[in-house]
Motif scaffolding. Structure first.
Motif, PDB file in Angstrom:
ATOM      1  N   THR A 136       0.847  -1.193   0.000  1.00  0.00           N
ATOM      2  CA  THR A 136       0.000   0.000   0.000  1.00  0.00           C
ATOM      3  C   THR A 136       0.881   1.241   0.000  1.00  0.00           C
ATOM      4  OG1 THR A 136      -1.684  -1.182   1.284  1.00  0.00           O
ATOM      5  CG2 THR A 136      -1.856   1.220   1.188  1.00  0.00           C
ATOM      6  N   PRO A 137       0.840   2.041  -1.096  1.00  0.00           N
ATOM      7  CA  PRO A 137       0.080   1.808  -2.325  1.00  0.00           C
ATOM      8  C   PRO A 137       0.778   0.771  -3.202  1.00  0.00           C
ATOM      9  CG  PRO A 137       1.400   3.779  -2.561  1.00  0.00           C
ATOM     10  CD  PRO A 137       1.619   3.302  -1.150  1.00  0.00           C
ATOM     11  N   PRO A 138       0.040   0.186  -4.154  1.00  0.00           N
ATOM     12  CA  PRO A 138       0.670  -0.786  -5.051  1.00  0.00           C
ATOM     13  C   PRO A 138       1.654  -0.103  -5.998  1.00  0.00           C
ATOM     14  CG  PRO A 138      -1.573  -0.305  -5.757  1.00  0.00           C
ATOM     15  CD  PRO A 138      -1.387   0.378  -4.441  1.00  0.00           C
ATOM     16  N   ILE A 139       2.533  -0.904  -6.585  1.00  0.00           N
ATOM     17  CA  ILE A 139       3.472  -0.351  -7.555  1.00  0.00           C
ATOM     18  C   ILE A 139       2.708   0.081  -8.805  1.00  0.00           C
ATOM     19  CG2 ILE A 139       5.350  -1.821  -6.728  1.00  0.00           C
ATOM     20  CD1 ILE A 139       4.948  -3.461  -9.347  1.00  0.00           C
ATOM     21  N   ARG A 140       3.322   0.982  -9.549  1.00  0.00           N
ATOM     22  CA  ARG A 140       2.739   1.397 -10.824  1.00  0.00           C
ATOM     23  C   ARG A 140       3.235   0.469 -11.923  1.00  0.00           C
ATOM     24  NH1 ARG A 140       3.636   7.779 -11.438  1.00  0.00           N
ATOM     25  NH2 ARG A 140       4.188   8.074  -9.272  1.00  0.00           N
ATOM     26  N   GLU A 141       2.329  -0.262 -12.500  1.00  0.00           N
ATOM     27  CA  GLU A 141       2.688  -1.183 -13.580  1.00  0.00           C
ATOM     28  C   GLU A 141       2.132  -0.678 -14.900  1.00  0.00           C
ATOM     29  OE1 GLU A 141       2.720  -5.532 -12.884  1.00  0.00           O
ATOM     30  OE2 GLU A 141       1.599  -5.055 -11.059  1.00  0.00           O
ATOM     31  N   ARG A 142       2.897  -0.934 -15.957  1.00  0.00           N
ATOM     32  CA  ARG A 142       2.431  -0.625 -17.297  1.00  0.00           C
ATOM     33  C   ARG A 142       1.998  -1.921 -17.964  1.00  0.00           C
ATOM     34  NH1 ARG A 142       6.973   3.199 -19.925  1.00  0.00           N
ATOM     35  NH2 ARG A 142       8.434   1.922 -18.704  1.00  0.00           N
ATOM     36  N   LYS A 143       0.760  -1.953 -18.414  1.00  0.00           N
ATOM     37  CA  LYS A 143       0.176  -3.201 -18.925  1.00  0.00           C
ATOM     38  C   LYS A 143       0.990  -3.810 -20.056  1.00  0.00           C
ATOM     39  CE  LYS A 143      -4.586  -2.161 -17.575  1.00  0.00           C
ATOM     40  NZ  LYS A 143      -5.992  -1.983 -18.037  1.00  0.00           N
ATOM     41  N   ALA A 144       1.618  -2.976 -20.860  1.00  0.00           N
ATOM     42  CA  ALA A 144       2.358  -3.482 -22.017  1.00  0.00           C
ATOM     43  C   ALA A 144       3.745  -3.997 -21.651  1.00  0.00           C
ATOM     44  CB  ALA A 144       2.480  -2.394 -23.076  1.00  0.00           C
ATOM     45  N   ILE A 145       4.182  -3.759 -20.416  1.00  0.00           N
ATOM     46  CA  ILE A 145       5.529  -4.161 -20.007  1.00  0.00           C
ATOM     47  C   ILE A 145       5.448  -5.144 -18.844  1.00  0.00           C
ATOM     48  CG2 ILE A 145       7.760  -3.361 -19.140  1.00  0.00           C
ATOM     49  CD1 ILE A 145       7.243  -0.692 -20.435  1.00  0.00           C
ATOM     50  N   PRO A 146       5.957  -6.361 -19.021  1.00  0.00           N
ATOM     51  CA  PRO A 146       5.922  -7.343 -17.928  1.00  0.00           C
ATOM     52  C   PRO A 146       6.918  -6.970 -16.835  1.00  0.00           C
ATOM     53  CG  PRO A 146       7.216  -8.186 -19.754  1.00  0.00           C
ATOM     54  CD  PRO A 146       6.632  -6.879 -20.228  1.00  0.00           C
ATOM     55  N   THR A 147       6.809  -7.648 -15.711  1.00  0.00           N
ATOM     56  CA  THR A 147       7.782  -7.473 -14.629  1.00  0.00           C
ATOM     57  C   THR A 147       8.417  -8.820 -14.303  1.00  0.00           C
ATOM     58  OG1 THR A 147       6.218  -7.825 -12.811  1.00  0.00           O
ATOM     59  CG2 THR A 147       6.428  -5.568 -13.672  1.00  0.00           C
ATOM     60  N   THR A 148       9.580  -8.762 -13.660  1.00  0.00           N
ATOM     61  CA  THR A 148      10.337  -9.960 -13.292  1.00  0.00           C
ATOM     62  C   THR A 148      10.779  -9.843 -11.845  1.00  0.00           C
ATOM     63  OG1 THR A 148      11.179 -10.161 -15.562  1.00  0.00           O
ATOM     64  CG2 THR A 148      12.356 -11.383 -13.851  1.00  0.00           C
ATOM     65  N   TRP A 149      10.707 -10.955 -11.115  1.00  0.00           N
ATOM     66  CA  TRP A 149      11.244 -10.993  -9.754  1.00  0.00           C
ATOM     67  C   TRP A 149      12.649 -11.581  -9.784  1.00  0.00           C
ATOM     68  CZ3 TRP A 149       9.352  -9.110  -5.195  1.00  0.00           C
ATOM     69  CH2 TRP A 149       8.028  -8.680  -5.193  1.00  0.00           C
ATOM     70  N   LEU A 150      13.575 -10.897  -9.096  1.00  0.00           N
ATOM     71  CA  LEU A 150      14.951 -11.359  -8.971  1.00  0.00           C
ATOM     72  C   LEU A 150      15.294 -11.558  -7.498  1.00  0.00           C
ATOM     73  CD1 LEU A 150      16.715  -8.793 -11.362  1.00  0.00           C
ATOM     74  CD2 LEU A 150      15.942 -11.113 -11.945  1.00  0.00           C
ATOM     75  N   ALA A 151      16.083 -12.581  -7.199  1.00  0.00           N
ATOM     76  CA  ALA A 151      16.679 -12.745  -5.872  1.00  0.00           C
ATOM     77  C   ALA A 151      18.140 -12.332  -6.005  1.00  0.00           C
ATOM     78  CB  ALA A 151      16.568 -14.185  -5.397  1.00  0.00           C
ATOM     79  N   ILE A 152      18.529 -11.290  -5.285  1.00  0.00           N
ATOM     80  CA  ILE A 152      19.868 -10.722  -5.397  1.00  0.00           C
ATOM     81  C   ILE A 152      20.547 -10.809  -4.036  1.00  0.00           C
ATOM     82  CG2 ILE A 152      21.204  -8.649  -5.945  1.00  0.00           C
ATOM     83  CD1 ILE A 152      18.818  -7.748  -7.692  1.00  0.00           C
TER      84      ILE A 152
END
Length: 200
Positions: A136-152
């Motif tokens: 809260t609040p959620p991240i801003r995502e763009r529908k045309a662009i996917p997201t990826t989770w990384l463990a760093i």
């Protein structure tokens, strides 16, 4: 699990070594400062933790989430924050786009940031972790662009390092959660909750 919202007194000095060691694990929410006071009225640790005389061992940016360790033991704080100790920390970063494997390979040899070459780091693409909570609040995502989770996994703690590293390879971090410090993790710890831990 212990969860506290109000407290009466809080530390104003750095922790010192004590026989009565207090060590807390706190799952810090987004938009919370890693301090107990703020003149601007922003949310701080005192809104969640009412244990006196403990201080954060290291920092976690206001816009980052996840594991924060607090203690009144100065030697433990020094061990966790001293760069020469190379304490390992793992972060979950949700980044914009899909990084190319070649770009991720560069983490192992170090990335050249403005403040110099980073130490070798480990990175892997992971599914969205099951324990991740709604932000809260959620991240801003763009529908045309996917997201990826990384463990760093890092062994250093430069200012906003993970965000700068992912931006360096062209994939800005949208959400950042610290999952692990040394052998401690946020497993079983809800966002905004804390618990005491035993050092054996």
């Amino acid at each position: 699990m212990q969860k506290h919202r109000q407290g009466r007194r809080f530390a104003t000095k750095k922790p010192i070594h004590t026989a009565n060691r207090e060590v807390l694990l706190f799952n810090k929410p987004f938009d919370v400062l890693c301090q107990f006071t703020d003149d601007s009225g922003r949310r701080t640790l005192k809104d969640y933790i009412d244990v006196p005389n403990v201080y954060a061992a290291g920092r976690l940016d206001r816009d980052s989430e996840g594991l924060l360790l607090l203690t009144n033991d100065g030697s433990l704080q020094h061990t966790l924050t001293d760069p020469t100790q190379k304490t390992s920390k793992t972060y979950w970063a949700q980044v914009e786009g899909i990084p190319h494997p070649k770009a991720l390979e560069n983490f192992a040899s170090g990335l050249k940031l403005k403040d110099g070459l980073t130490r070798p780091a480990k990175v892997e693409v992971i599914p969205e972790p099951e324990i991740v909570w709604e932000r809260t609040p959620p991240i801003r995502e763009r529908k045309a662009i996917p997201t990826t989770w990384l463990a760093i996994t890092l062994t250093e703690g430069r200012n906003r390092q993970v965000r700068r590293m992912t931006a360096h390879i062209g994939h800005p971090t949208l959400r950042l959660i610290r999952y692990r410090i040394g052998s401690w993790t946020i497993d079983g710890l809800n966002c905004g909750d804390w618990r005491r831990i035993s050092l054996g």
